[in-house]
Design a protein around this motif. Structure first.
Motif, PDB file in Angstrom:
ATOM      1  N   SER A 104       0.796  -1.235   0.000  1.00 13.16           N
ATOM      2  CA  SER A 104       0.000   0.000   0.000  1.00 13.16           C
ATOM      3  C   SER A 104       0.823   1.275   0.000  1.00 13.16           C
ATOM      4  CB  SER A 104      -0.953   0.018   1.197  1.00 13.16           C
ATOM      5  OG  SER A 104      -0.231  -0.060   2.410  1.00 13.16           O
ATOM      6  N   VAL A 105       2.126   1.184   0.090  1.00 15.13           N
ATOM      7  CA  VAL A 105       2.936   2.381  -0.132  1.00 15.13           C
ATOM      8  C   VAL A 105       2.650   2.920  -1.532  1.00 15.13           C
ATOM      9  CG1 VAL A 105       5.298   3.238  -0.419  1.00 15.13           C
ATOM     10  CG2 VAL A 105       4.733   1.762   1.516  1.00 15.13           C
ATOM     11  N   PHE A 106       2.431   2.020  -2.483  1.00 18.33           N
ATOM     12  CA  PHE A 106       2.043   2.411  -3.837  1.00 18.33           C
ATOM     13  C   PHE A 106       0.530   2.308  -4.043  1.00 18.33           C
ATOM     14  CE2 PHE A 106       6.450   0.796  -5.328  1.00 18.33           C
ATOM     15  CZ  PHE A 106       7.031   2.007  -4.980  1.00 18.33           C
ATOM     16  N   ASP A 107      -0.084   1.261  -3.519  1.00 18.70           N
ATOM     17  CA  ASP A 107      -1.526   1.059  -3.676  1.00 18.70           C
ATOM     18  C   ASP A 107      -2.268   1.747  -2.530  1.00 18.70           C
ATOM     19  OD1 ASP A 107      -3.960   0.102  -4.626  1.00 18.70           O
ATOM     20  OD2 ASP A 107      -3.767  -1.824  -3.581  1.00 18.70           O
ATOM     21  N   ASN A 108      -2.177   3.077  -2.516  1.00 17.69           N
ATOM     22  CA  ASN A 108      -2.714   3.857  -1.384  1.00 17.69           C
ATOM     23  C   ASN A 108      -4.026   4.560  -1.706  1.00 17.69           C
ATOM     24  OD1 ASN A 108      -1.412   5.742  -3.136  1.00 17.69           O
ATOM     25  ND2 ASN A 108      -1.210   7.207  -1.457  1.00 17.69           N
ATOM     26  N   GLY A 109      -4.678   4.157  -2.786  1.00 11.62           N
ATOM     27  CA  GLY A 109      -5.905   4.833  -3.195  1.00 11.62           C
ATOM     28  C   GLY A 109      -6.980   4.844  -2.130  1.00 11.62           C
ATOM     29  N   ALA A 110      -7.079   3.765  -1.351  1.00 11.26           N
ATOM     30  CA  ALA A 110      -8.127   3.678  -0.330  1.00 11.26           C
ATOM     31  C   ALA A 110      -7.917   4.663   0.814  1.00 11.26           C
ATOM     32  CB  ALA A 110      -8.191   2.255   0.230  1.00 11.26           C
ATOM     33  N   TYR A 111      -6.728   5.240   0.902  1.00 11.22           N
ATOM     34  CA  TYR A 111      -6.391   6.084   2.051  1.00 11.22           C
ATOM     35  C   TYR A 111      -6.343   7.572   1.724  1.00 11.22           C
ATOM     36  CZ  TYR A 111      -5.116   1.413   3.449  1.00 11.22           C
ATOM     37  OH  TYR A 111      -5.157   0.061   3.693  1.00 11.22           O
ATOM     38  N   VAL A 112      -6.476   7.906   0.445  1.00 10.88           N
ATOM     39  CA  VAL A 112      -6.420   9.321   0.066  1.00 10.88           C
ATOM     40  C   VAL A 112      -7.791   9.861  -0.353  1.00 10.88           C
ATOM     41  CG1 VAL A 112      -3.973   9.308  -0.509  1.00 10.88           C
ATOM     42  CG2 VAL A 112      -5.645   8.706  -2.269  1.00 10.88           C
ATOM     43  N   ARG A 113      -8.836   9.054  -0.174  1.00  9.16           N
ATOM     44  CA  ARG A 113     -10.230   9.495  -0.277  1.00  9.16           C
ATOM     45  C   ARG A 113     -10.550  10.213  -1.592  1.00  9.16           C
ATOM     46  NH1 ARG A 113     -11.160  11.722   5.934  1.00  9.16           N
ATOM     47  NH2 ARG A 113     -10.536   9.785   6.981  1.00  9.16           N
ATOM     48  N   GLY A 114     -10.226   9.568  -2.677  1.00 10.44           N
ATOM     49  CA  GLY A 114     -10.552  10.128  -3.987  1.00 10.44           C
ATOM     50  C   GLY A 114      -9.493  11.034  -4.569  1.00 10.44           C
ATOM     51  N   ASP A 115      -8.532  11.453  -3.773  1.00 12.06           N
ATOM     52  CA  ASP A 115      -7.417  12.229  -4.308  1.00 12.06           C
ATOM     53  C   ASP A 115      -6.447  11.291  -5.032  1.00 12.06           C
ATOM     54  OD1 ASP A 115      -8.193  14.791  -3.435  1.00 12.06           O
ATOM     55  OD2 ASP A 115      -7.510  14.349  -1.401  1.00 12.06           O
ATOM     56  N   PRO A 116      -5.498  11.828  -5.793  1.00  9.42           N
ATOM     57  CA  PRO A 116      -4.610  10.971  -6.577  1.00  9.42           C
ATOM     58  C   PRO A 116      -3.748  10.053  -5.699  1.00  9.42           C
ATOM     59  CG  PRO A 116      -4.521  13.233  -7.370  1.00  9.42           C
ATOM     60  CD  PRO A 116      -5.284  13.262  -6.090  1.00  9.42           C
ATOM     61  N   ASP A 117      -3.708   8.781  -6.093  1.00  8.28           N
ATOM     62  CA  ASP A 117      -2.795   7.854  -5.435  1.00  8.28           C
ATOM     63  C   ASP A 117      -1.412   7.980  -6.078  1.00  8.28           C
ATOM     64  OD1 ASP A 117      -3.228   6.678  -7.876  1.00  8.28           O
ATOM     65  OD2 ASP A 117      -4.122   4.838  -7.091  1.00  8.28           O
ATOM     66  N   VAL A 118      -0.480   7.158  -5.641  1.00  8.08           N
ATOM     67  CA  VAL A 118       0.911   7.313  -6.099  1.00  8.08           C
ATOM     68  C   VAL A 118       1.031   7.167  -7.617  1.00  8.08           C
ATOM     69  CG1 VAL A 118       3.216   6.282  -6.012  1.00  8.08           C
ATOM     70  CG2 VAL A 118       1.954   6.659  -3.894  1.00  8.08           C
ATOM     71  N   VAL A 119       0.396   6.145  -8.200  1.00  5.62           N
ATOM     72  CA  VAL A 119       0.576   5.935  -9.635  1.00  5.62           C
ATOM     73  C   VAL A 119      -0.045   7.076 -10.444  1.00  5.62           C
ATOM     74  CG1 VAL A 119      -1.512   4.522 -10.042  1.00  5.62           C
ATOM     75  CG2 VAL A 119       0.552   4.165 -11.434  1.00  5.62           C
ATOM     76  N   ARG A 120      -1.146   7.646  -9.975  1.00  6.63           N
ATOM     77  CA  ARG A 120      -1.756   8.786 -10.677  1.00  6.63           C
ATOM     78  C   ARG A 120      -0.885  10.029 -10.528  1.00  6.63           C
ATOM     79  NH1 ARG A 120      -7.552   9.280  -8.287  1.00  6.63           N
ATOM     80  NH2 ARG A 120      -7.575  11.175  -9.575  1.00  6.63           N
ATOM     81  N   GLN A 121      -0.157  10.158  -9.440  1.00  3.74           N
ATOM     82  CA  GLN A 121       0.760  11.284  -9.279  1.00  3.74           C
ATOM     83  C   GLN A 121       2.034  11.086 -10.097  1.00  3.74           C
ATOM     84  OE1 GLN A 121       0.660  11.094  -4.870  1.00  3.74           O
ATOM     85  NE2 GLN A 121       0.162  13.268  -4.935  1.00  3.74           N
ATOM     86  N   LEU A 122       2.390   9.830 -10.331  1.00  7.87           N
ATOM     87  CA  LEU A 122       3.606   9.533 -11.093  1.00  7.87           C
ATOM     88  C   LEU A 122       3.425   9.796 -12.587  1.00  7.87           C
ATOM     89  CD1 LEU A 122       6.467   8.338 -11.352  1.00  7.87           C
ATOM     90  CD2 LEU A 122       5.402   6.053 -11.381  1.00  7.87           C
ATOM     91  N   ARG A 123       2.290   9.432 -13.145  1.00  8.13           N
ATOM     92  CA  ARG A 123       2.117   9.480 -14.605  1.00  8.13           C
ATOM     93  C   ARG A 123       2.406  10.839 -15.230  1.00  8.13           C
ATOM     94  NH1 ARG A 123      -2.988   5.579 -13.800  1.00  8.13           N
ATOM     95  NH2 ARG A 123      -1.919   3.580 -14.127  1.00  8.13           N
ATOM     96  N   PRO A 124       1.965  11.959 -14.633  1.00 13.39           N
ATOM     97  CA  PRO A 124       2.282  13.246 -15.259  1.00 13.39           C
ATOM     98  C   PRO A 124       3.779  13.589 -15.225  1.00 13.39           C
ATOM     99  CG  PRO A 124       0.432  13.463 -13.730  1.00 13.39           C
ATOM    100  CD  PRO A 124       1.040  12.123 -13.493  1.00 13.39           C
ATOM    101  N   LEU A 125       4.542  12.881 -14.411  1.00 13.20           N
ATOM    102  CA  LEU A 125       5.982  13.132 -14.313  1.00 13.20           C
ATOM    103  C   LEU A 125       6.775  12.333 -15.340  1.00 13.20           C
ATOM    104  CD1 LEU A 125       6.362  13.001 -10.407  1.00 13.20           C
ATOM    105  CD2 LEU A 125       5.895  14.988 -11.861  1.00 13.20           C
ATOM    106  N   LEU A 126       6.063  11.566 -16.173  1.00 15.92           N
ATOM    107  CA  LEU A 126       6.725  10.691 -17.143  1.00 15.92           C
ATOM    108  C   LEU A 126       6.316  11.079 -18.560  1.00 15.92           C
ATOM    109  CD1 LEU A 126       6.001   7.272 -15.353  1.00 15.92           C
ATOM    110  CD2 LEU A 126       7.972   8.797 -15.040  1.00 15.92           C
TER     111      LEU A 126
END
Length: 210
Positions: free
Chosen positions: A10-32
């Motif tokens: 869940s360090v990467f699969d943290n979607g359940a803990y950010v309540r609809g805000d971007p999880d790690v992979v969604r934050q990573l994609r714009p940086l690539l």
């Protein structure tokens, strides 16, 4: 074009803990720019689960990033509450936990590196327990397991993302053991930095700043 795959927990699969805000992979994609990222990490996964995650590895994957071991540490945390007649006895128990963790971590890395992609691994960050004494004890015990992570990364020439330093503020956590949006942003930035540095063929790279 890069295709980065995130493995682990869940360090990467943290979607359940950010309540609809971007999880790690969604934050990573714009940086690539021109690249992509796939999440194979699963909340609650332990080291032994990572080889199974690799079954879903896309054929065009170019880079792997692994954050695993934190749940193994949680499963072994009962050792902290056991009685001990001496400091030596307590250390011996921690050493036994470390030995088991080392064997599991090496087996996990063997499976990951068999895929022959440039790989980065993450340390286990220090939990943000509300009780300062519990937080201090957990961080001290985790240093024993993080020694395994850092040694294995160094021995194999892997990049190391030191989440203990990267996620150094309470606001980096959505709860004591999961990254918040702010923490995820730092983790994503560190992964992007790994990809930039890896293009220059850096080995044994340590990233501790977002």
């Amino acid at each position: 074009m890069t295709h980065t795959v995130l493995l682990g927990d869940s360090v990467f699969d943290n979607g359940a803990y950010v309540r609809g805000d971007p999880d790690v992979v969604r934050q990573l994609r714009p940086l690539l720019p021109g690249g992509s990222a796939t999440l194979l990490a699963v909340d609650g996964a332990v080291l032994a689960d990572v080889p199974r995650q690799l079954a879903g590895l896309p054929e065009d994957a170019t880079h792997l990033v692994v954050s695993a071991g934190g749940n193994d540490a949680l499963l072994a945390s009962g050792v902290l509450d056991g009685p001990a007649r001496s400091v030596a006895e307590a250390l011996d128990r921690l050493a036994t936990v470390q030995d088991r963790f080392r064997a599991a971590y090496r087996a996990m890395l063997d499976a990951v590196l068999a895929r022959r992609r440039p790989t980065a691994v993450c340390t286990i960050y220090d939990p943000r327990y509300p009780d300062p004494a519990r937080r201090r004890l957990a961080a001290t015990a985790l240093a024993v397991l993080n020694d395994v992570v850092t040694r294995e990364a160094a021995a194999r020439g892997l990049a190391l993302l030191d989440l203990r330093v990267l996620c150094g503020e309470d606001a980096d956590y959505a709860n004591p053991i999961e990254p918040s949006v702010q923490g995820g942003e730092k983790i994503a930035a560190a992964i992007a930095a790994f990809l930039r540095e890896e293009a220059g063929q850096s080995r044994g790279l340590v990233i501790a700043r977002a």
